[in-house]
Design an enzyme around this catalytic site. Sequence first.
Site, short mmCIF file in Angstrom:
data_model
loop_
_atom_site.label_atom_id
_atom_site.label_comp_id
_atom_site.label_asym_id
_atom_site.label_seq_id
_atom_site.Cartn_x
_atom_site.Cartn_y
_atom_site.Cartn_z
N ASN A 1 -2.80 13.00 -3.00
CA ASN A 1 -3.87 13.55 -3.84
C ASN A 1 -4.31 14.92 -3.34
OD1 ASN A 1 -4.13 11.55 -5.81
ND2 ASN A 1 -5.46 10.30 -4.52
N HIS B 1 -5.48 14.84 -8.13
CA HIS B 1 -5.68 13.47 -8.60
C HIS B 1 -4.91 13.14 -9.90
CE1 HIS B 1 -8.59 12.09 -5.63
NE2 HIS B 1 -9.05 13.34 -5.63
N ASP C 1 -2.61 9.91 -10.16
CA ASP C 1 -2.65 8.87 -11.18
C ASP C 1 -1.25 8.61 -11.75
OD1 ASP C 1 -5.36 8.68 -10.84
OD2 ASP C 1 -5.88 9.83 -12.65
N GLU D 1 -4.82 2.61 -4.08
CA GLU D 1 -3.36 2.68 -4.01
C GLU D 1 -2.74 1.39 -3.53
OE1 GLU D 1 -4.80 4.40 -0.03
OE2 GLU D 1 -5.51 4.22 -2.08
N ASP E 1 0.86 -1.18 0.00
CA ASP E 1 0.00 0.00 0.00
C ASP E 1 0.89 1.23 0.00
OD1 ASP E 1 -1.72 2.14 1.59
OD2 ASP E 1 -3.12 0.68 0.79
#
Length: 345
Positions: A207, A212, A216, A243, A199
Amino acid sequence: MSAEPLHVLIVDDSALMRAMLRQALRDLGARVEAPATLDGAREALGLRGGHTHVDVLLLDLVMPGTDGLTFLRELRAHAHLQDLSVVMVTALQEDDRLDEAFAAGANDYVTKPVRPTVLCARTLHAARLTRALRARREREAQLELMTASLRSLNEQLTELSVTDGLTGIANRRAFDAHLDRALSLHARSGLNVTLIMLDIDHFKRYNDTLGHPAGDACLQEVAALLRECTPRRTDLTARYGGEEFALLLLDTDLTGGLTVARRVLSALAERRLPHPGHPLGYVTVSLGVACTELTGEVPLREAADQALYRAKHAGRHGAFAWTHPLDMPGAPDRRPPTPAESVVD
Protein backbone atom coordinates in the site's frame (compact mmCIF):
# COMPACT_ATOMS: atom_id res chain seq x y z
CA MET A 1 -68.79 -0.27 -10.61
CA SER A 2 -66.08 0.73 -13.05
CA ALA A 3 -66.96 3.42 -15.61
CA GLU A 4 -66.24 0.87 -18.31
CA PRO A 5 -69.52 -0.43 -19.82
CA LEU A 6 -70.67 -3.89 -18.88
CA HIS A 7 -69.88 -6.67 -21.30
CA VAL A 8 -72.58 -9.33 -21.47
CA LEU A 9 -72.41 -12.51 -23.51
CA ILE A 10 -75.61 -14.39 -24.43
CA VAL A 11 -75.38 -18.07 -25.30
CA ASP A 12 -78.73 -19.43 -26.53
CA ASP A 13 -79.64 -21.63 -29.49
CA SER A 14 -82.76 -19.57 -30.21
CA ALA A 15 -82.26 -16.44 -32.33
CA LEU A 16 -85.57 -15.09 -30.99
CA MET A 17 -84.48 -15.58 -27.40
CA ARG A 18 -81.14 -13.92 -28.08
CA ALA A 19 -82.95 -10.91 -29.52
CA MET A 20 -85.35 -10.73 -26.55
CA LEU A 21 -82.50 -10.88 -24.02
CA ARG A 22 -80.56 -8.22 -25.90
CA GLN A 23 -83.67 -5.98 -25.94
CA ALA A 24 -84.26 -6.54 -22.22
CA LEU A 25 -80.72 -5.38 -21.40
CA ARG A 26 -80.87 -2.14 -23.38
CA ASP A 27 -81.46 0.01 -20.27
CA LEU A 28 -78.13 -1.13 -18.79
CA GLY A 29 -76.18 0.45 -21.62
CA ALA A 30 -74.18 -2.74 -21.76
CA ARG A 31 -72.13 -4.10 -24.62
CA VAL A 32 -74.04 -7.26 -25.53
CA GLU A 33 -72.72 -10.08 -27.70
CA ALA A 34 -75.00 -12.89 -28.85
CA PRO A 35 -73.06 -15.20 -31.22
CA ALA A 36 -75.10 -17.67 -33.23
CA THR A 37 -72.74 -20.56 -32.51
CA LEU A 38 -70.93 -22.01 -29.53
CA ASP A 39 -67.64 -21.51 -31.34
CA GLY A 40 -68.40 -17.80 -31.42
CA ALA A 41 -69.07 -17.90 -27.67
CA ARG A 42 -65.84 -19.79 -27.07
CA GLU A 43 -63.93 -17.12 -28.95
CA ALA A 44 -65.58 -14.33 -26.94
CA LEU A 45 -64.70 -16.13 -23.70
CA GLY A 46 -61.08 -16.58 -24.68
CA LEU A 47 -61.22 -20.36 -24.55
CA ARG A 48 -58.63 -20.38 -27.30
CA GLY A 49 -56.74 -17.24 -26.31
CA GLY A 50 -56.81 -17.29 -22.52
CA HIS A 51 -58.42 -13.87 -21.88
CA THR A 52 -61.86 -12.27 -21.89
CA HIS A 53 -63.52 -8.98 -21.01
CA VAL A 54 -66.96 -10.55 -20.55
CA ASP A 55 -68.53 -9.62 -17.19
CA VAL A 56 -71.64 -11.80 -17.30
CA LEU A 57 -72.60 -14.89 -19.26
CA LEU A 58 -76.33 -15.47 -19.83
CA LEU A 59 -76.43 -19.18 -20.62
CA ASP A 60 -79.44 -21.20 -21.77
CA LEU A 61 -79.71 -24.28 -19.60
CA VAL A 62 -81.07 -26.62 -22.29
CA MET A 63 -79.69 -26.51 -25.83
CA PRO A 64 -79.38 -29.16 -28.52
CA GLY A 65 -76.00 -30.79 -28.89
CA THR A 66 -73.76 -29.20 -26.28
CA ASP A 67 -76.24 -28.14 -23.62
CA GLY A 68 -75.78 -25.38 -21.06
CA LEU A 69 -74.46 -27.66 -18.30
CA THR A 70 -71.82 -29.19 -20.55
CA PHE A 71 -70.71 -25.78 -21.78
CA LEU A 72 -70.61 -24.44 -18.21
CA ARG A 73 -68.36 -27.29 -17.09
CA GLU A 74 -66.12 -26.64 -20.10
CA LEU A 75 -65.58 -22.98 -19.33
CA ARG A 76 -65.09 -23.53 -15.58
CA ALA A 77 -62.11 -25.73 -16.44
CA HIS A 78 -60.26 -22.58 -17.57
CA ALA A 79 -58.50 -20.61 -14.83
CA HIS A 80 -59.21 -17.20 -16.37
CA LEU A 81 -62.96 -17.92 -16.26
CA GLN A 82 -63.16 -18.90 -12.59
CA ASP A 83 -64.35 -15.41 -11.63
CA LEU A 84 -66.86 -14.98 -14.46
CA SER A 85 -70.45 -14.77 -13.22
CA VAL A 86 -72.82 -17.13 -15.04
CA VAL A 87 -76.59 -16.59 -14.98
CA MET A 88 -78.59 -19.58 -16.23
CA VAL A 89 -81.67 -18.90 -18.32
CA THR A 90 -84.28 -21.61 -17.70
CA ALA A 91 -87.88 -22.50 -18.39
CA LEU A 92 -90.08 -23.13 -15.36
CA GLN A 93 -90.19 -26.86 -16.01
CA GLU A 94 -86.39 -27.01 -15.92
CA ASP A 95 -86.05 -25.95 -12.28
CA ASP A 96 -85.15 -29.48 -11.22
CA ARG A 97 -81.84 -29.13 -13.13
CA LEU A 98 -80.78 -25.96 -11.38
CA ASP A 99 -79.05 -27.94 -8.62
CA GLU A 100 -76.80 -29.45 -11.28
CA ALA A 101 -76.17 -26.03 -12.72
CA PHE A 102 -75.13 -24.53 -9.38
CA ALA A 103 -72.94 -27.55 -8.70
CA ALA A 104 -71.27 -26.98 -12.08
CA GLY A 105 -70.50 -23.34 -11.21
CA ALA A 106 -73.55 -21.22 -12.02
CA ASN A 107 -74.01 -18.08 -9.88
CA ASP A 108 -77.67 -17.20 -10.47
CA TYR A 109 -80.64 -17.85 -12.77
CA VAL A 110 -83.62 -16.19 -14.42
CA THR A 111 -86.71 -17.92 -15.75
CA LYS A 112 -88.48 -17.63 -19.06
CA PRO A 113 -90.40 -15.61 -19.98
CA VAL A 114 -87.78 -13.10 -18.85
CA ARG A 115 -88.87 -9.96 -17.04
CA PRO A 116 -86.55 -7.11 -18.13
CA THR A 117 -86.33 -5.50 -14.67
CA VAL A 118 -85.38 -8.82 -13.05
CA LEU A 119 -82.88 -9.63 -15.79
CA CYS A 120 -81.22 -6.22 -15.53
CA ALA A 121 -81.02 -6.37 -11.74
CA ARG A 122 -79.50 -9.85 -11.69
CA THR A 123 -77.14 -9.08 -14.56
CA LEU A 124 -75.92 -5.94 -12.81
CA HIS A 125 -75.42 -7.83 -9.56
CA ALA A 126 -73.56 -10.59 -11.39
CA ALA A 127 -71.31 -8.07 -13.15
CA ARG A 128 -70.40 -6.45 -9.83
CA LEU A 129 -69.48 -9.85 -8.46
CA THR A 130 -67.28 -10.62 -11.48
CA ARG A 131 -65.44 -7.33 -11.26
CA ALA A 132 -64.99 -7.60 -7.50
CA LEU A 133 -63.52 -11.08 -7.82
CA ARG A 134 -61.24 -9.99 -10.64
CA ALA A 135 -60.09 -6.96 -8.69
CA ARG A 136 -59.33 -9.16 -5.70
CA ARG A 137 -57.39 -11.59 -7.87
CA GLU A 138 -55.41 -8.70 -9.37
CA ARG A 139 -54.61 -7.41 -5.88
CA GLU A 140 -53.53 -10.89 -4.84
CA ALA A 141 -51.31 -11.15 -7.92
CA GLN A 142 -49.78 -7.75 -7.17
CA LEU A 143 -49.27 -8.80 -3.57
CA GLU A 144 -47.55 -11.97 -4.72
CA LEU A 145 -45.28 -9.92 -6.97
CA MET A 146 -44.48 -7.55 -4.12
CA THR A 147 -43.85 -10.48 -1.79
CA ALA A 148 -41.56 -12.11 -4.33
CA SER A 149 -39.76 -8.81 -4.85
CA LEU A 150 -39.33 -8.33 -1.11
CA ARG A 151 -38.15 -11.93 -0.76
CA SER A 152 -35.60 -11.36 -3.50
CA LEU A 153 -34.50 -8.12 -1.87
CA ASN A 154 -34.15 -9.83 1.50
CA GLU A 155 -32.09 -12.58 -0.11
CA GLN A 156 -29.87 -9.95 -1.68
CA LEU A 157 -29.50 -8.16 1.65
CA THR A 158 -28.71 -11.45 3.36
CA GLU A 159 -26.13 -12.20 0.68
CA LEU A 160 -24.63 -8.74 1.11
CA SER A 161 -24.51 -9.16 4.87
CA VAL A 162 -22.28 -12.23 4.55
CA THR A 163 -20.23 -11.11 1.53
CA ASP A 164 -17.10 -9.01 1.62
CA GLY A 165 -17.86 -5.91 -0.41
CA LEU A 166 -14.36 -5.60 -1.87
CA THR A 167 -13.46 -9.16 -2.82
CA GLY A 168 -16.87 -10.77 -3.30
CA ILE A 169 -16.00 -13.76 -1.10
CA ALA A 170 -17.46 -14.54 2.33
CA ASN A 171 -16.83 -11.98 5.04
CA ARG A 172 -15.87 -12.43 8.69
CA ARG A 173 -19.49 -12.76 9.77
CA ALA A 174 -20.10 -15.60 7.31
CA PHE A 175 -16.86 -17.28 8.33
CA ASP A 176 -17.77 -17.20 12.03
CA ALA A 177 -21.17 -18.77 11.29
CA HIS A 178 -19.71 -21.48 9.03
CA LEU A 179 -16.98 -22.28 11.55
CA ASP A 180 -19.54 -22.71 14.35
CA ARG A 181 -21.60 -25.07 12.18
CA ALA A 182 -18.52 -27.01 11.10
CA LEU A 183 -17.35 -27.49 14.67
CA SER A 184 -20.84 -28.57 15.74
CA LEU A 185 -20.84 -31.13 12.94
CA HIS A 186 -17.39 -32.32 14.05
CA ALA A 187 -18.62 -32.70 17.63
CA ARG A 188 -21.61 -34.79 16.51
CA SER A 189 -19.99 -36.93 13.82
CA GLY A 190 -16.25 -36.69 14.30
CA LEU A 191 -15.89 -35.35 10.75
CA ASN A 192 -12.51 -33.62 10.40
CA VAL A 193 -12.40 -29.87 9.84
CA THR A 194 -9.25 -28.10 8.64
CA LEU A 195 -8.71 -24.36 8.89
CA ILE A 196 -6.05 -22.47 6.96
CA MET A 197 -5.31 -18.91 8.03
CA LEU A 198 -3.14 -16.92 5.61
CA ASP A 199 -1.73 -13.43 5.47
CA ILE A 200 -0.30 -11.48 2.53
CA ASP A 201 3.36 -10.82 3.27
CA HIS A 202 4.53 -7.19 3.55
CA PHE A 203 1.14 -5.84 2.55
CA LYS A 204 1.70 -2.54 4.30
CA ARG A 205 4.67 -1.99 2.02
CA TYR A 206 2.42 -2.77 -0.96
CA ASN A 207 0.00 0.00 0.00
CA ASP A 208 2.82 2.39 0.86
CA THR A 209 4.49 1.76 -2.51
CA LEU A 210 1.53 1.54 -4.91
CA GLY A 211 -1.31 3.13 -2.98
CA HIS A 212 -4.54 1.77 -1.50
CA PRO A 213 -6.47 1.40 -4.81
CA ALA A 214 -3.74 -0.91 -6.04
CA GLY A 215 -3.83 -2.68 -2.67
CA ASP A 216 -7.56 -3.26 -3.09
CA ALA A 217 -6.96 -4.71 -6.55
CA CYS A 218 -4.30 -7.01 -5.08
CA LEU A 219 -6.73 -8.26 -2.42
CA GLN A 220 -9.30 -8.97 -5.12
CA GLU A 221 -6.80 -10.98 -7.19
CA VAL A 222 -5.65 -12.99 -4.18
CA ALA A 223 -9.27 -13.69 -3.18
CA ALA A 224 -10.05 -14.94 -6.71
CA LEU A 225 -6.98 -17.18 -6.63
CA LEU A 226 -7.95 -18.62 -3.26
CA ARG A 227 -11.44 -19.38 -4.53
CA GLU A 228 -9.92 -21.25 -7.48
CA CYS A 229 -7.82 -23.29 -5.04
CA THR A 230 -10.87 -24.35 -3.00
CA PRO A 231 -13.37 -25.56 -5.63
CA ARG A 232 -15.45 -27.89 -3.47
CA ARG A 233 -18.93 -26.68 -2.57
CA THR A 234 -18.23 -27.57 1.06
CA ASP A 235 -15.14 -25.31 1.19
CA LEU A 236 -15.42 -21.71 2.36
CA THR A 237 -13.07 -18.95 1.26
CA ALA A 238 -13.39 -15.86 3.44
CA ARG A 239 -11.71 -12.53 4.01
CA TYR A 240 -10.93 -12.61 7.70
CA GLY A 241 -9.91 -8.98 7.92
CA GLY A 242 -7.47 -6.59 6.24
CA GLU A 243 -4.99 -8.69 4.27
CA GLU A 244 -5.83 -11.88 6.16
CA PHE A 245 -7.92 -14.70 4.68
CA ALA A 246 -9.33 -17.98 5.95
CA LEU A 247 -10.00 -21.26 4.17
CA LEU A 248 -12.44 -23.58 5.97
CA LEU A 249 -12.31 -27.15 4.66
CA LEU A 250 -14.94 -29.68 5.76
CA ASP A 251 -14.24 -33.42 5.82
CA THR A 252 -10.54 -32.69 5.37
CA ASP A 253 -7.63 -34.05 7.41
CA LEU A 254 -4.27 -32.38 7.95
CA THR A 255 -2.75 -33.97 4.86
CA GLY A 256 -5.59 -32.60 2.74
CA GLY A 257 -5.20 -29.17 4.33
CA LEU A 258 -1.47 -29.11 3.56
CA THR A 259 -2.26 -30.11 -0.01
CA VAL A 260 -4.52 -27.08 -0.34
CA ALA A 261 -1.89 -24.85 1.30
CA ARG A 262 0.75 -25.99 -1.19
CA ARG A 263 -1.77 -25.49 -4.01
CA VAL A 264 -2.20 -21.86 -2.93
CA LEU A 265 1.56 -21.28 -2.75
CA SER A 266 2.10 -22.89 -6.14
CA ALA A 267 -0.67 -20.81 -7.75
CA LEU A 268 0.75 -17.58 -6.30
CA ALA A 269 4.27 -18.47 -7.42
CA GLU A 270 2.97 -19.15 -10.91
CA ARG A 271 0.87 -15.99 -10.99
CA ARG A 272 3.72 -13.77 -9.68
CA LEU A 273 1.54 -10.77 -8.87
CA PRO A 274 3.96 -7.79 -8.83
CA HIS A 275 4.91 -6.44 -5.38
CA PRO A 276 7.58 -3.70 -5.61
CA GLY A 277 8.00 -3.59 -1.84
CA HIS A 278 8.65 -7.34 -1.51
CA PRO A 279 12.20 -8.78 -1.42
CA LEU A 280 11.13 -11.31 -4.08
CA GLY A 281 9.32 -8.74 -6.20
CA TYR A 282 5.99 -10.58 -6.20
CA VAL A 283 3.15 -11.34 -3.78
CA THR A 284 3.58 -14.19 -1.31
CA VAL A 285 1.57 -15.33 1.69
CA SER A 286 2.26 -17.03 5.00
CA LEU A 287 -0.08 -19.82 6.05
CA GLY A 288 -1.06 -21.59 9.23
CA VAL A 289 -2.86 -24.93 9.02
CA ALA A 290 -4.84 -26.55 11.83
CA CYS A 291 -7.03 -29.65 11.86
CA THR A 292 -9.47 -30.85 14.50
CA GLU A 293 -7.81 -34.28 14.50
CA LEU A 294 -4.67 -32.75 16.05
CA THR A 295 -5.63 -29.61 17.94
CA GLY A 296 -6.63 -31.42 21.14
CA GLU A 297 -7.92 -28.93 23.69
CA VAL A 298 -6.80 -25.93 21.66
CA PRO A 299 -9.68 -24.31 19.71
CA LEU A 300 -9.29 -24.72 15.97
CA ARG A 301 -9.17 -20.99 15.24
CA GLU A 302 -6.55 -20.44 17.92
CA ALA A 303 -4.46 -23.34 16.65
CA ALA A 304 -4.52 -21.95 13.08
CA ASP A 305 -3.62 -18.47 14.37
CA GLN A 306 -0.68 -19.92 16.30
CA ALA A 307 0.48 -21.82 13.22
CA LEU A 308 0.23 -18.65 11.09
CA TYR A 309 2.19 -16.73 13.73
CA ARG A 310 4.94 -19.33 13.62
CA ALA A 311 4.98 -19.30 9.80
CA LYS A 312 5.40 -15.53 9.68
CA HIS A 313 8.35 -15.73 12.06
CA ALA A 314 9.89 -18.58 10.12
CA GLY A 315 10.67 -16.11 7.37
CA ARG A 316 7.37 -15.54 5.48
CA HIS A 317 7.75 -15.61 1.67
CA GLY A 318 5.63 -18.72 1.33
CA ALA A 319 6.32 -20.21 4.75
CA PHE A 320 3.64 -22.30 6.40
CA ALA A 321 3.27 -24.17 9.66
CA TRP A 322 0.79 -26.67 11.03
CA THR A 323 -0.41 -28.13 14.29
CA HIS A 324 1.67 -31.31 14.51
CA PRO A 325 5.47 -31.17 14.13
CA LEU A 326 6.18 -34.89 13.97
CA ASP A 327 3.90 -36.10 11.19
CA MET A 328 5.28 -33.77 8.54
CA PRO A 329 9.06 -33.97 7.93
CA GLY A 330 10.81 -30.84 6.77
CA ALA A 331 8.57 -28.52 8.80
CA PRO A 332 9.84 -24.95 9.21
CA ASP A 333 11.21 -23.84 12.54
CA ARG A 334 8.23 -23.35 14.85
CA ARG A 335 10.05 -22.38 18.05
CA PRO A 336 8.41 -19.53 19.98
CA PRO A 337 9.68 -16.24 18.56
CA THR A 338 11.74 -13.87 20.61
CA PRO A 339 10.17 -10.47 21.36
CA ALA A 340 12.30 -8.87 18.64
CA GLU A 341 10.95 -11.31 16.07
CA SER A 342 7.30 -10.64 16.86
CA VAL A 343 7.01 -7.34 14.94
CA VAL A 344 5.17 -7.99 11.65
CA ASP A 345 3.53 -5.85 8.96
